[in-house]
Scaffold this motif. Structure first.
Motif, PDB file in Angstrom:
ATOM      1  N   PRO A   1       3.288   7.776  -2.219  1.00  0.00           N
ATOM      2  CA  PRO A   1       3.668   8.078  -0.831  1.00  0.00           C
ATOM      3  C   PRO A   1       4.874   7.287  -0.349  1.00  0.00           C
ATOM      4  CG  PRO A   1       1.606   6.840  -0.901  1.00  0.00           C
ATOM      5  CD  PRO A   1       1.908   7.254  -2.298  1.00  0.00           C
ATOM      6  N   LEU A   2       5.042   6.047  -0.826  1.00  0.00           N
ATOM      7  CA  LEU A   2       6.199   5.260  -0.398  1.00  0.00           C
ATOM      8  C   LEU A   2       7.496   5.847  -0.948  1.00  0.00           C
ATOM      9  CD1 LEU A   2       4.821   1.613  -0.762  1.00  0.00           C
ATOM     10  CD2 LEU A   2       5.091   2.972   1.326  1.00  0.00           C
ATOM     11  N   LEU A   3       7.487   6.240  -2.214  1.00  0.00           N
ATOM     12  CA  LEU A   3       8.676   6.861  -2.796  1.00  0.00           C
ATOM     13  C   LEU A   3       8.970   8.192  -2.124  1.00  0.00           C
ATOM     14  CD1 LEU A   3      10.908   6.941  -4.944  1.00  0.00           C
ATOM     15  CD2 LEU A   3       9.247   7.990  -6.515  1.00  0.00           C
ATOM     16  N   PHE A   4       7.925   8.959  -1.850  1.00  0.00           N
ATOM     17  CA  PHE A   4       8.127  10.244  -1.183  1.00  0.00           C
ATOM     18  C   PHE A   4       8.734  10.046   0.202  1.00  0.00           C
ATOM     19  CE2 PHE A   4       6.725  13.651   1.629  1.00  0.00           C
ATOM     20  CZ  PHE A   4       7.228  14.757   0.956  1.00  0.00           C
ATOM     21  N   SER A   5       8.287   9.033   0.934  1.00  0.00           N
ATOM     22  CA  SER A   5       8.846   8.760   2.260  1.00  0.00           C
ATOM     23  C   SER A   5      10.334   8.443   2.164  1.00  0.00           C
ATOM     24  CB  SER A   5       8.106   7.594   2.916  1.00  0.00           C
ATOM     25  OG  SER A   5       6.778   7.950   3.222  1.00  0.00           O
ATOM     26  N   ALA A   6      10.703   7.625   1.184  1.00  0.00           N
ATOM     27  CA  ALA A   6      12.115   7.270   1.019  1.00  0.00           C
ATOM     28  C   ALA A   6      12.956   8.500   0.684  1.00  0.00           C
ATOM     29  CB  ALA A   6      12.259   6.213  -0.076  1.00  0.00           C
ATOM     30  N   ILE A   7      12.432   9.350  -0.207  1.00  0.00           N
ATOM     31  CA  ILE A   7      13.173  10.552  -0.598  1.00  0.00           C
ATOM     32  C   ILE A   7      13.283  11.529   0.568  1.00  0.00           C
ATOM     33  CG2 ILE A   7      13.122  12.589  -2.086  1.00  0.00           C
ATOM     34  CD1 ILE A   7      11.845  10.852  -4.242  1.00  0.00           C
ATOM     35  N   SER A   8      12.182  11.736   1.301  1.00  0.00           N
ATOM     36  CA  SER A   8      12.197  12.702   2.399  1.00  0.00           C
ATOM     37  C   SER A   8      13.097  12.238   3.537  1.00  0.00           C
ATOM     38  CB  SER A   8      10.778  12.955   2.908  1.00  0.00           C
ATOM     39  OG  SER A   8      10.183  11.763   3.376  1.00  0.00           O
ATOM     40  N   LEU A   9      13.081  10.949   3.860  1.00  0.00           N
ATOM     41  CA  LEU A   9      13.966  10.444   4.913  1.00  0.00           C
ATOM     42  C   LEU A   9      15.431  10.565   4.505  1.00  0.00           C
ATOM     43  CD1 LEU A   9      12.097   7.268   6.217  1.00  0.00           C
ATOM     44  CD2 LEU A   9      12.555   9.376   7.485  1.00  0.00           C
ATOM     45  N   THR A  10      15.718  10.239   3.252  1.00  0.00           N
ATOM     46  CA  THR A  10      17.097  10.375   2.765  1.00  0.00           C
ATOM     47  C   THR A  10      17.536  11.829   2.782  1.00  0.00           C
ATOM     48  OG1 THR A  10      16.798   8.440   1.329  1.00  0.00           O
ATOM     49  CG2 THR A  10      18.648   9.909   0.839  1.00  0.00           C
TER      50      THR A  10
ATOM     51  N   VAL B   1       4.294  18.101   5.778  1.00  0.00           N
ATOM     52  CA  VAL B   1       2.931  18.468   5.370  1.00  0.00           C
ATOM     53  C   VAL B   1       2.626  18.079   3.928  1.00  0.00           C
ATOM     54  CG1 VAL B   1       2.766  20.327   7.047  1.00  0.00           C
ATOM     55  CG2 VAL B   1       3.661  20.826   4.771  1.00  0.00           C
ATOM     56  N   THR B   2       3.640  17.685   3.165  1.00  0.00           N
ATOM     57  CA  THR B   2       3.391  17.200   1.804  1.00  0.00           C
ATOM     58  C   THR B   2       2.915  15.753   1.821  1.00  0.00           C
ATOM     59  OG1 THR B   2       5.051  18.698   0.864  1.00  0.00           O
ATOM     60  CG2 THR B   2       4.429  16.784  -0.461  1.00  0.00           C
ATOM     61  N   GLY B   3       3.448  14.954   2.734  1.00  0.00           N
ATOM     62  CA  GLY B   3       3.089  13.542   2.808  1.00  0.00           C
ATOM     63  C   GLY B   3       1.596  13.271   2.903  1.00  0.00           C
ATOM     64  N   PRO B   4       0.846  13.988   3.775  1.00  0.00           N
ATOM     65  CA  PRO B   4      -0.593  13.714   3.881  1.00  0.00           C
ATOM     66  C   PRO B   4      -1.366  13.891   2.581  1.00  0.00           C
ATOM     67  CG  PRO B   4       0.149  14.963   5.779  1.00  0.00           C
ATOM     68  CD  PRO B   4       1.303  14.901   4.828  1.00  0.00           C
ATOM     69  N   ILE B   5      -0.905  14.773   1.699  1.00  0.00           N
ATOM     70  CA  ILE B   5      -1.593  14.948   0.416  1.00  0.00           C
ATOM     71  C   ILE B   5      -1.573  13.638  -0.362  1.00  0.00           C
ATOM     72  CG2 ILE B   5      -1.550  16.170  -1.794  1.00  0.00           C
ATOM     73  CD1 ILE B   5      -0.326  18.549  -0.351  1.00  0.00           C
ATOM     74  N   LEU B   6      -0.409  13.002  -0.412  1.00  0.00           N
ATOM     75  CA  LEU B   6      -0.273  11.747  -1.142  1.00  0.00           C
ATOM     76  C   LEU B   6      -0.985  10.607  -0.424  1.00  0.00           C
ATOM     77  CD1 LEU B   6       3.523  12.108  -2.013  1.00  0.00           C
ATOM     78  CD2 LEU B   6       1.566  12.680  -3.459  1.00  0.00           C
TER      79      LEU B   6
END
Length: 286
Positions: free
Chosen positions: A208-217, A175-180
């Motif tokens: 959002p791209l950095l957040f995706s990488a961090i969240s997947l990791t 739910v954090t991703g959609p904000i970015l």
């Protein structure tokens, strides 16, 4: 000298006061669905949903009341605000008391305390629309909503352990991703008249791209440590794909469709719920 008396604005008691932001309903409903698919459904889980839903609904009259009382043009809130805030809080409190005293889920107190703290912070910034609409203001809102996931896991398994915390971390990442993502589309891409170069697109979407990488990791590590099923990180892949596609599919000023963005987020959280439920059902980490 005559004093001017400030009167309360009129507001009928019916219909009930509910949040009008479709995004908040989609977020809350998606997290409930994901949790139900992951942990199952029983009487304790449904009571937890009732308590959480009532607290979610109470935020609307409470926020409106604070904005009226402490806003730029301060005025007493109408009686309808007190009425519906009282109704929602009473239902939430009653459901919580049943969970505590009948089912002995005392660890719910920690999550309840966290929810109250988040609600107080939200109400503290409610009179400042600029703060509410900021990225941090929006994140405070989804932080509170995400607490429904560990609460439902606690209700299902009767303990607040690493499984519940792992489920919460996955939900909070979702739910954090959609904000970015929405800020990228609305506040960055829509302000430019023509699409920039590929490198400019990726540079503009670095958050959002950095957040995706961090969240997947992070999700992969949670699975490796046994906090979540090993393949639970797959539930976050639709968001990562959406962020990458959103960075490349630049929508210039005048072509942005807000309704389409909303439906994309609905589809995204439904995919998250289904994938999360499948991984929790197929891989037992209890």
């Amino acid at each position: 000298m005559t004093q001017t008396r400030t009167t309360s604005p009129t507001m009928p008691l019916w219909p009930p006061m509910i949040p009008h932001e479709h995004g908040s309903w989609g977020t809350f409903g998606g997290l409930i669905l994901a949790s139900m698919l992951a942990v199952g459904v029983d009487a304790q889980v449904l009571l937890t949903v009732l308590a959480g839903l009532s607290l979610f609904l109470a935020r609307e009259p409470l926020s409106q009341g604070v904005r009226l009382r402490y806003g730029r043009r301060a005025q007493p809130p109408p009686k309808a605000i007190y009425f519906w805030a009282g109704v929602y809080l009473a239902i939430s409190g009653l459901a919580g008391m049943i969970l505590l005293f009948r089912h002995a889920l005392w660890e719910l107190l920690w999550l309840g305390l966290a929810g109250v703290v988040v609600l107080v912070v939200h109400l503290a910034i409610a009179p400042k629309r600029r703060w509410v609409m900021s990225a941090w203001g929006e994140w405070i809102g989804v932080l509170g909503v995400s607490l429904i996931m560990p609460a439902m896991d606690l209700a299902a398994h009767e303990t607040l352990d690493r499984r519940a915390l792992g489920l919460w971390m996955l939900g909070l990442a979702q739910v954090t991703g959609p904000i970015l993502y929405i800020r990228l589309k609305v506040r960055i891409q829509a302000r430019l008249a023509s699409p920039p170069s590929l490198m400019q697109r990726l540079r503009a979407a670095w958050r959002p791209l950095l957040f995706s990488a961090i969240s997947l990791t992070g999700a992969y590590l949670l699975g490796a440590w046994g906090w979540t099923p090993q393949w639970a990180w797959l539930a976050l892949t639709p968001s990562a794909i959406k962020h990458l596609w959103g960075a490349l599919d630049w929508i210039p000023r005048g072509q942005l469709n807000i309704r389409r963005l909303g439906w994309i987020e609905v589809a995204n959280i439904l995919l998250f719920a289904v994938l999360l439920g499948l991984t929790y059902r197929l891989i037992d980490i209890s």
